[in-house]
Design an enzyme around this catalytic site. Structure first.
Site, PDB file in Angstrom:
ATOM      1  N   LYS A  44       0.839  -1.205   0.000  1.00 50.24           N
ATOM      2  CA  LYS A  44       0.000   0.000   0.000  1.00 50.24           C
ATOM      3  C   LYS A  44       0.871   1.250   0.000  1.00 50.24           C
ATOM      4  CE  LYS A  44      -1.815  -1.927   3.598  1.00 50.24           C
ATOM      5  NZ  LYS A  44      -2.573  -2.343   4.805  1.00 50.24           N
TER       6      LYS A  44
ATOM      7  N   THR B 153      -6.963   7.695   9.337  1.00 48.52           N
ATOM      8  CA  THR B 153      -7.177   6.578   8.424  1.00 48.52           C
ATOM      9  C   THR B 153      -7.396   5.247   9.151  1.00 48.52           C
ATOM     10  OG1 THR B 153      -4.801   6.289   8.365  1.00 48.52           O
ATOM     11  CG2 THR B 153      -5.782   7.625   6.610  1.00 48.52           C
TER      12      THR B 153
ATOM     13  N   GLY C 223      -8.448   1.927  10.325  1.00 47.32           N
ATOM     14  CA  GLY C 223      -9.314   0.883   9.772  1.00 47.32           C
ATOM     15  C   GLY C 223      -9.215   0.669   8.277  1.00 47.32           C
ATOM     16  N   THR C 224      -8.510   1.542   7.576  1.00 48.60           N
ATOM     17  CA  THR C 224      -8.463   1.386   6.113  1.00 48.60           C
ATOM     18  C   THR C 224      -7.698   0.119   5.710  1.00 48.60           C
ATOM     19  OG1 THR C 224      -6.585   2.898   6.099  1.00 48.60           O
ATOM     20  CG2 THR C 224      -8.699   3.823   5.502  1.00 48.60           C
ATOM     21  N   GLY C 225      -6.628  -0.198   6.458  1.00 47.43           N
ATOM     22  CA  GLY C 225      -5.830  -1.381   6.115  1.00 47.43           C
ATOM     23  C   GLY C 225      -6.623  -2.664   6.313  1.00 47.43           C
ATOM     24  N   CYS C 226      -7.359  -2.730   7.432  1.00 47.13           N
ATOM     25  CA  CYS C 226      -8.173  -3.920   7.712  1.00 47.13           C
ATOM     26  C   CYS C 226      -9.235  -4.084   6.623  1.00 47.13           C
ATOM     27  CB  CYS C 226      -8.878  -3.791   9.065  1.00 47.13           C
ATOM     28  SG  CYS C 226      -7.778  -3.457  10.436  1.00 47.13           S
TER      29      CYS C 226
HETATM   30  O1  PXL Z   1      -5.609  -0.837  12.064  1.00 50.74           O
HETATM   31  C1  PXL Z   1      -4.890  -1.841  12.652  1.00 50.74           C
HETATM   32  C2  PXL Z   1      -5.667  -2.557  13.709  1.00 50.74           C
HETATM   33  C3  PXL Z   1      -6.040  -3.839  13.492  1.00 50.74           C
HETATM   34  N1  PXL Z   1      -6.739  -4.558  14.394  1.00 50.74           N
HETATM   35  C4  PXL Z   1      -7.100  -4.025  15.565  1.00 50.74           C
HETATM   36  C5  PXL Z   1      -6.753  -2.738  15.845  1.00 50.74           C
HETATM   37  C6  PXL Z   1      -6.011  -1.985  14.892  1.00 50.74           C
HETATM   38  C7  PXL Z   1      -5.638  -0.614  15.163  1.00 50.74           C
HETATM   39  O2  PXL Z   1      -5.801  -0.035  16.164  1.00 50.74           O
HETATM   40  O3  PXL Z   1      -7.111  -2.247  17.010  1.00 50.74           O
HETATM   41  C8  PXL Z   1      -7.881  -4.821  16.537  1.00 50.74           C
END
Ligand code: PXL
Length: 268
Positions: free
Chosen positions: A173, A207, A209-212
């Site tokens: 990314k 941003t 949560g965008t990666g998840c």
């Molecule tokens: O964004 C990465 C991430 C993934 N999973 C959990 C998170 C985070 C970021 O804080 O809390 C559970």
């Protein structure tokens, strides 16, 4: 036809913009049934990681075992795996299965807080070799390769190096690039085929949560037997829409969350 089944192995984000919550919202919005194996409970908002509570190893293993025994799972996505022991369980239980696996090598939150114990890296590197595709950002790729990645030129050589080192496709990314104001993500497939996926840059408050979201949407594409490029393209488009639709609330401490559910069957 029955919906594809996608398993998320991830942590719970109490603010529900990232982690397991983001994965489930993405799966449902894209028409899949989501299963979950919880790794940890993170007490957090997009602005603060207060505490990370890993679930006991037996609890973690139990969830994975019953799901893997019981469902015809079409794809698996891993997110936050907190400890080397958790990562070793994932590797052990997934190593002889022929299920597409997206590994998002989550190490650091968007706040800059470390999410994994410092001794997790070697176990994570072993898990990466089982992946169908890995989805690091620049900071994660820097840790995996132990070198700086700043520009789009660095990105090309880093994605190729990761593909070779871990014998997997790599979707690197480009959101942290210093090169320009356009997002350029790079997909390198196992045979070395390269695709640049470009998207306009949107200024948003943060941003989280965008990666998840991207990795979860990628897993949906693979569950639907899309090609690697099609799955990458769908994942980027879905994440871009989530970013465009993101919401802010004027409440101190909880600035923003990504709203996947605003996207009615968000494939278009
Ligand atoms: O964004 C990465 C991430 C993934 N999973 C959990 C998170 C985070 C970021 O804080 O809390 C559970």
């Amino acid at each position: 036809m029955a919906k594809p089944i996608v398993l998320s192995i991830a942590g719970s984000d109490s603010s529900a913009g990232a982690g397991l919550q983001a994965d489930l919202k993405t799966f449902s919005t894209l028409g899949c049934h989501g299963l979950t194996a919880l790794t940890c409970v993170v007490a957090e908002t997009p602005l603060e990681v207060r505490n990370i509570h890993p679930v006991p190893l037996a609890v973690f293993r139990d969830q994975l075992e019953i799901l893997l025994e019981s469902y015809p799972i079409n794809a698996i996505k891993t997110g936050l795996l907190c400890t080397p022991e958790q990562i070793a369980i994932v590797s052990e239980l997934l190593q002889d299965r022929d299920i597409p696996l997206v590994v998002d090598p989550v190490m650091v939150a968007s706040t800059g807080d470390t999410l994994q114990t410092s001794d997790s890296l070697e176990a994570l590197k072993k898990l990466l070799t089982l992946a169908t595709v890995i989805t690091p950002n620049f900071p994660e790729a820097e840790i995996l390769l132990d070198r700086k990645i700043q520009t789009n030129v660095d990105q090309q050589s880093a994605a190729l190096a990761l593909t070779k080192q871990f014998a997997t496709a790599c979707y690197l990314k480009g959101g942290h690039s210093t090169s320009n104001q356009e997002i350029c993500d790079l997909l390198v497939e196992r045979d070395g085929a390269k695709s640049a996926l470009k998207a306009p840059f949107h200024e948003i408050p943060q941003t989280h949560g965008t990666g998840c979201t991207l990795a979860a949407a990628f897993a949906v594409g693979l569950a639907e037997r899309q090609t690697m490029f099609e799955a990458a393209h769908q994942a980027q488009k879905f994440t871009q829409r989530a970013i465009r639709n993101s919401q802010s609330w004027e409440v101190p401490g909880t600035d923003m969350a990504i709203m996947h559910l605003d996207q009615v069957q968000g494939k278009t």
